[in-house]
Structure formats: C-alpha cells, structure tokens
Design an enzyme around this catalytic site. Structure first.
Site, PDB file in Angstrom:
ATOM      1  N   GLU A   1       0.878  -1.178   0.000  1.00  0.00           N
ATOM      2  CA  GLU A   1       0.000   0.000   0.000  1.00  0.00           C
ATOM      3  C   GLU A   1       0.905   1.215   0.000  1.00  0.00           C
ATOM      4  OE1 GLU A   1      -2.549   2.608   3.037  1.00  0.00           O
ATOM      5  OE2 GLU A   1      -2.767   0.447   3.334  1.00  0.00           O
TER       6      GLU A   1
ATOM      7  N   CYS B   1      -2.969   7.770   5.378  1.00  0.00           N
ATOM      8  CA  CYS B   1      -3.079   7.291   4.006  1.00  0.00           C
ATOM      9  C   CYS B   1      -4.399   7.696   3.366  1.00  0.00           C
ATOM     10  CB  CYS B   1      -2.915   5.779   3.961  1.00  0.00           C
ATOM     11  SG  CYS B   1      -3.903   4.874   5.154  1.00  0.00           S
TER      12      CYS B   1
END
Length: 526
Positions: free
Chosen positions: A265, A302
């Site tokens: 990620e 994020c």
C-alpha cells in the site's frame, strides 16, 4: 514490561550485534533510550528458518486454537496500557488519545480475524460431486479449498505505530490465514514495536504454538528488509509506505529465483469532487469538514483528503473563501519524523511552483521543531492535465483545490488521475446525472467510492476495502484492511478423486468443521 532494545526471534529476546540505533522524539528533537541492537543477516536467517519450521504445525491448527491465539494476542496488546501509550507518544508526537484509539482498533481487528478463522468461509470449501454415469466422459470428483502460502514478511508503517505496524492488518490477516510472520520494525517507533512484539511473542507461548509463528527484527537502512524479501522461506510480503519503497520491494520479490507477491500500500490523494448542486448549497460546510479531515494527524494518514475538485460557477468562490478562512486558524503541529517533515516541504514546494498555482491560505506559522504548516493551493485543471505531478500526494497538512471549466473537463481530469485508495462525491439530487457519468471513471481509479462524506477513516469489517489501482497499491485485487485481507496470503488447491481418508477436514462429506460450503454450485448450510 520494559523496553530493552531487544528483538524477538521465536521465543528468544536478543540484542542485535550489527550496530546500534535509538528512537527519536520528534517534539523534543532528542534521542530516546535505550539503544536497539540491529539484526545481523544470521538473525534474519534464523527468524525465517524458524517461521518455515513452524508453518506445517501452525497451518494445521484448529479454528478454535488459531482464534484463541489471536484473541490472546489482542488481550496482551490491550494489557500493555500506559506503558505502550507513553512510549508511542514519545516516539511519534501523536496524542495519547490517538494512540489509545489505534490500540483499541488493532485489538478489535485481531478479534475480528479470530471470528473469520472460526467461521471458515476464508477456505472457500467447494465440492463438485462425481458422476461416473455421465457420457461421453465420466465426471470426476473435484474438491477445492484455500490454504496458506507460507511465512510472511511484514514491514511496519511509519504513520500508524500500532494499527499498521507490528500487530496491524498485515500481521493479523497473515496469522489468521495460517502463515507465520516475521516483522521488520519501523525505525520511527522502535520501543513501541518491541512492546507490541513481546505481547504477540507471549501469546505464542501461552497458546503452546511453535516459537517460529512470530518474530520481530530491528533493522537500519535496507539490509534487513532486503534479506527478508530475499529469504527463500518467505512466501509473501506486506508493506505500507512510500511508492518508491513499495515498488523496490515489488521488483525485488519478482526478481527472486522463486518470485513472491509483495502486497504494497503506497500513495493516494483521495480526491473529493464537489458537484454543482452541493457547491451551490453546502460550500462552507464542505470546506470546513475538508480542512478538518485534511489536517487530522498533521495530514499524515493514508486516507487524508488531499484534493478537492469543483467546476467554476455559483459557489466556487464561496468554497475557496471558506477553505482559506478555516485553514488560517489551523495550528502547526509536530510531524512524525525528520524524513517525513523534509519530504512534505519538498512536495509542498512542488505544488507552490506550478504556473497557475496560488497558495490560497496557510495555517499558523510553526513555532517548534518539525512542525508542519498547513497550506492549500489552487490550480486550474488545464495545468494539472499538462503537469500531472501537481496532482501528486503531499504527505502532510496540505491539499490542492482544482478549478474545472466544465463537466467535460471534470471528467477528463478524473480520467487522468492515478489510482487512489478512495474517491468521494459531494452531491445533491440535482447532481445525479453528472454522478452517473463520473462513477464509471471512479470505478476505474479506486476501490472505494464515498458519497457525502470524507475518507480519512476506514471501518474494519467484512465489507471493508482498503486498496486501489496502482500506485495506491501494487495489486488492486486485494484489500489490506478488513476480513478479506486474509485472501492475500492464501492459494487455491484442488483435490481430484482422492479417497475419503485423504481428504482434508474442510472437504470431507460429513463436514467435521461445520463450514458453509458450495456443493454442486449451491450453498450448503453447515
């Protein structure tokens, strides 16, 4: 439990001998005792070899045993209490409330995976019955289930010291799948990592599992991480971090003699599209909430909303003014590390230097070391189309407002964006036609679409998706959060015409595990 500077290799706690490193307090600008010993390549080999030795026994643990282990690890994590909170606050500059929240969510995630293991749906147990009388060719007996890949290497994340680190979603889902885990602690929160690692290490022993089910290594630079990815015992990697770091691991995993998947990620701007009806009626409210979510955690999340897009027209100047007015009161706060602080300022400088870029507002000026000053830039969509780097991530408390000339340009801009973790629509009923045009484009760019809300949190559940097309992740088919994160660490295996005595329990006719299964295309109740 005391922070000693030791790593955990199986049941042994050991001080690494490849050098020393200390954690750093970003608020005070000082190092934190004690020193941590850096793992040698022999330490990496020992941890990975133990993990491989543990694999066969661990992957065959019963649902009850594996679920009880995950619950014990969660309870041990919670029992750390103030020792964990205080250490994490000192290593990150985050608030104690934030750390407590992360810890509670991490424990809840582990307990959710205990339920996932016990329910057994992750096995995807499927049976196609034989038909010897079928002509012209008899039909074989086919039975399929998913099994774990093998030992998994996990890289702790910098921005979530608990939730995306030693006991985070990568570790929890890999352990739930039946994969032993070797974690490389992140250098920004070494003491936090040691405490959490010891909590899992204790759970392994308390549940009488093979010691190789979990190990924690301390590294500095790239040597330990590269050795982990290269080790032949490792069968998959979980990573959360930068695009450059993630892709370096992806390439390394692919270049092995036996390639392995690296589930990384990486980067996301999480655009918010304010459609004309919402722009006319709710511009100030949308702006206030955008700034609140954009600056939460000093923008180091994020899912931070880092882009807001609208068509020039009624309400645009109101949106612009409200963004500026709200942001001007935001106080500069300490960022997680010197590296993140320096990168943020480079990224903000890039946005500031666009040909049509205008800094429409800044938060209050920094007063202390490593404090990130909030800022919002405005840029025309035409320039973003010509210079896509202006739509890049600024990991910190900054965002960009993009002004579009028309619906068609809005669609064109959206289609030009890179892959994202999330995209959000702010809309009224009058915006449905434009939303219908946008959604197919959004579906090609993200794995999570929101309406009339912001995306800097993610619910940990069964329908959760936290992933997206590159560069949000290295593989958009999977999620790193939620129950289906377990799918990353499984592979399907089919058994054809095996005698009943050799079939695994999940596929035996009497269904001893009481699973929900698919038999001959129909869902079979347990």
């Amino acid at each position: 439990m005391k922070v000693t500077g030791e790593m955990s290799i199986g049941r042994v706690s050991r001080f690494g001998t490849a050098g020393n490193i200390k954690a750093f307090d970003p608020r005070l600008g000082t190092e934190i005792e004690p020193s941590f010993g850096i793992a040698t390549l022999n330490d990496v080999d020992e941890a990975c070899t133990l993990a491989l030795q543990a694999f066969e026994s661990y992957r065959h643990t019963s649902p009850e045993t594996r679920g009880a282990f995950l619950i014990r690890a969660a309870d041990n994590l919670l029992a750390l209490g103030d020792r964990l909170y205080e250490r994490a606050v000192s290593e990150t500059g985050l608030t104690v409330e934030r750390i407590k929240g992360e810890t509670a969510r991490t424990a809840a995630q582990m307990k959710m995976f205990a339920d996932v293991v016990r329910h057994g749906r992750w096995r995807h147990a499927t049976i196609d019955s034989s038909d010897p009388a079928r002509r012209p060719v008899p039909k074989a007996d086919l039975r399929m289930q998913k099994i774990p890949l093998g030992p998994v290497a996990v890289f702790g994340a910098s921005n979530f010291p608990i939730l995306y680190s030693v006991a985070g979603g990568d570790t929890a889902s890999a352990l739930a799948a039946g994969c032993p885990v070797v974690v490389k602690a992140h250098g920004s929160h070494l003491g936090t990592s040691e405490l959490v690692g010891k909590a899992i290490q204790a759970a392994v022993e308390e549940c009488n599992l093979h010691e190789g089910v979990f190990s924690l290594l301390i590294g500095h630079g790239n040597a330990v991480g590269e050795a982990l990815v290269d080790h032949p015992a490792i069968r998959a990697v979980g990573f959360t971090g930068s695009e450059s770091g993630g892709m370096a691991l992806v390439r390394r995993g692919a270049a092995r003699p036996v390639p392995i998947p690296v589930f990384a990620e990486m980067t996301s701007v999480n655009p918010n599209f304010v459609l004309p009806g919402a722009l006319r009626t709710r511009a100030p409210d949308i702006a206030a909430h955008f700034v609140e979510r954009m600056t939460a955690g000093v923008g180091q999340m994020c899912l931070k909303p880092g882009m807001i897009v609208a068509i020039d027209g009624v309400g645009f100047e109101q949106l612009r003014g409200a963004l500026a007015g709200t942001l001007s009161a935001v106080r500069a706060e300490t960022m997680l590390s010197r590296g993140i602080y320096d990168n943020f300022n480079r990224e903000a400088k890039r946005s500031r230097e666009g040909k049509t870029s205008v800094s429409i507002a800044k938060g209050t000026a920094p007063k202390g070391r490593l404090e990130g000053q909030s800022e919002i830039f405005e840029v025309d969509a035409a320039e973003v189309l010509a210079a896509p780097e202006l739509a890049g991530e600024m990991f910190g408390p900054a965002a960009v407002l993009i002004r579009c000339e028309s619906e068609d340009q809005l669609i064109e801009l959206t289609a030009s964006l890179r892959g994202q973790l999330t995209m959000a629509l702010h809309m009224e009923s009058t915006d449905l036609d434009l939303a219908r045009r946008l959604i197919p484009v959004l579906e090609s760019k993200t794995n999570r679409i929101l309406a009339n809300k912001f995306s800097n949190t993610v619910e940990i559940g069964y329908a959760t998706v936290h992933g997206g097309p590159y560069p949000a992740t290295s593989d958009s088919r999977f999620t790193s959060v939620g129950a289906t994160a377990i799918e990353r660490f499984l592979r399907p295996i089919c058994y054809e015409n095996l005698p009943p005595e050799l079939l695994p329990p999940a596929l035996q006719d009497n269904n001893p595990l009481s699973l929900w299964r698919v038999r001959d295309g129909e869902l079979e109740r347990r």
